[in-house]
Design a protein around this motif. Sequence first.
Motif, short mmCIF file in Angstrom:
data_model
loop_
_atom_site.label_atom_id
_atom_site.label_comp_id
_atom_site.label_asym_id
_atom_site.label_seq_id
_atom_site.Cartn_x
_atom_site.Cartn_y
_atom_site.Cartn_z
N ALA A 130 7.56 68.15 61.95
CA ALA A 130 8.56 67.82 62.96
C ALA A 130 7.94 67.21 64.22
N ALA A 131 6.82 67.76 64.68
CA ALA A 131 6.19 67.24 65.89
C ALA A 131 5.68 65.82 65.69
N ARG A 132 5.08 65.56 64.52
CA ARG A 132 4.60 64.22 64.22
C ARG A 132 5.78 63.27 64.04
N VAL A 168 3.45 55.60 73.35
CA VAL A 168 3.87 54.31 72.78
C VAL A 168 2.66 53.47 72.42
N GLY A 169 1.69 53.40 73.33
CA GLY A 169 0.55 52.51 73.15
C GLY A 169 -0.27 52.80 71.91
N SER A 170 -0.45 54.07 71.56
CA SER A 170 -1.27 54.40 70.39
C SER A 170 -0.58 53.95 69.10
N VAL A 171 0.74 54.13 69.03
CA VAL A 171 1.48 53.67 67.84
C VAL A 171 1.51 52.15 67.81
N LEU A 172 1.77 51.53 68.95
CA LEU A 172 1.82 50.07 69.03
C LEU A 172 0.50 49.45 68.60
N THR A 173 -0.59 49.99 69.11
CA THR A 173 -1.91 49.46 68.76
C THR A 173 -2.17 49.59 67.26
N THR A 174 -1.84 50.74 66.69
CA THR A 174 -2.03 50.94 65.25
C THR A 174 -1.21 49.95 64.43
N LEU A 175 0.05 49.75 64.83
CA LEU A 175 0.92 48.83 64.10
C LEU A 175 0.40 47.40 64.17
N VAL A 319 -0.04 60.76 66.52
CA VAL A 319 -0.91 61.70 67.23
C VAL A 319 -0.08 62.62 68.12
N VAL A 320 -0.22 63.92 67.89
CA VAL A 320 0.41 64.92 68.75
C VAL A 320 -0.69 65.53 69.61
N HIS A 321 -0.64 65.25 70.92
CA HIS A 321 -1.69 65.75 71.81
C HIS A 321 -1.63 67.26 71.95
N ALA A 322 -0.40 67.79 72.12
CA ALA A 322 -0.24 69.24 72.26
C ALA A 322 1.21 69.63 72.00
N GLY A 340 -4.54 61.52 80.97
CA GLY A 340 -5.52 61.85 79.96
C GLY A 340 -4.92 62.25 78.63
N ILE A 341 -3.62 61.98 78.44
CA ILE A 341 -2.95 62.36 77.21
C ILE A 341 -3.17 61.28 76.14
N VAL A 342 -3.54 61.70 74.96
CA VAL A 342 -3.66 60.79 73.82
C VAL A 342 -2.56 61.14 72.83
N GLY A 343 -1.60 60.24 72.66
CA GLY A 343 -0.50 60.50 71.76
C GLY A 343 0.67 61.17 72.46
N LYS A 344 1.36 62.08 71.78
CA LYS A 344 2.63 62.62 72.22
C LYS A 344 2.53 64.11 72.58
#
Length: 349
Positions: A130-132, A168-175, A319-322, A340-344
């Motif tokens: 669910a988190a992902r 948004v940026g991490s998903v966008l970059t991957t896509l 990516v779920v940061h926390a 400093g968050i990576v992902g969501k």
Amino acid sequence: MAVHPTGGRADTVGLGRRVVLSAFDGDTASLSVDRAPRPVARRGRVVVRVEAAGISYAEVQLLRGLHPFPPKLPAVPGYDLVGEVVEVGPGVEGWAPGDRVAAMPRSGAWQEYVEVRASILAAVPRGVDAARAVALVCNGVTAYQMAHRSAALRPGQVAFVQGATGGVGSVLTTLLVHHGVRVIGSASPARHDTVRALGAEPVDYRGDVGAAVRALAPGGVDAVFDHIGGASVSVGWGLLARGGTLVSFDSSVDGFRSGQWFRPHVPVLRKVLGWTVARALGLTGGRTAKTYYVKPGDRFREDLAKLFALVDEGVLDPVVHARYPLERADEAVRALIGGGIVGKLVLVP
């Protein structure tokens, strides 16, 4: 945050926990947790038991009194969610109790049970955590539609992504990388290895970003994706090659006073309007500027399904940061503000 002393399990006494925002003062102390009666599904609506809800800058803007579409207080924040339908109202077709769904109600997601319009629902596969999954609802669809609909980039082209390690940026970059696009992404130096792991080339967001990007792409870039607004949009426009596209999908609210709901977004809208007029007059070398705002509907459902297919193929790994319980929503918001968050960041009721 304190929980109201009502006892019993929410699913046995008809009550559910929820996060409540009481004031637009920028202070996370304005967030509290209480219990409220579980909603009843009205005509055209369903009740969803929330499995995960996203935490985004939309909630930071709301807390500061700077979101362009504020709800009436007291309000339950929460832009997007993933959960299970537990009740279907009259007139609803195509959905039934037990269905796993995603939705973007724009407010109200930070609670155990929420009533939403059936027309905004999208299907979620059973096998996805669910988190992902919620990391793909607002953030993922935003990324997909900007890459493939707003900018419509082709393999071999070059893009610059502001905040390449964000939700948004991490998903966008991957896509984009998967699509064969060369990506330059801004991040703090501590996150440059993360940018490289995504397949992109990092630049320091704190320095002269324009000069850094031009050094890597002297001929300009084919697309710029900007979530900062203000002067950053002008820098991005200056980086575009002929025929390139700038997509602005948010604006920083730093420095604005509570209650200036639309003010942070006005400078970007003016610039985009000016560039649009200049393009119509043939003065931009084919360069285009756009604003983007994710909306529910058929395209949302279609693109979210494509994202889940990419997860199933192993191409995309949200990516779920926390993860935080509802009682720690204030802590989660402070973490997002702190950077400093990576992902969501995700709330799990």
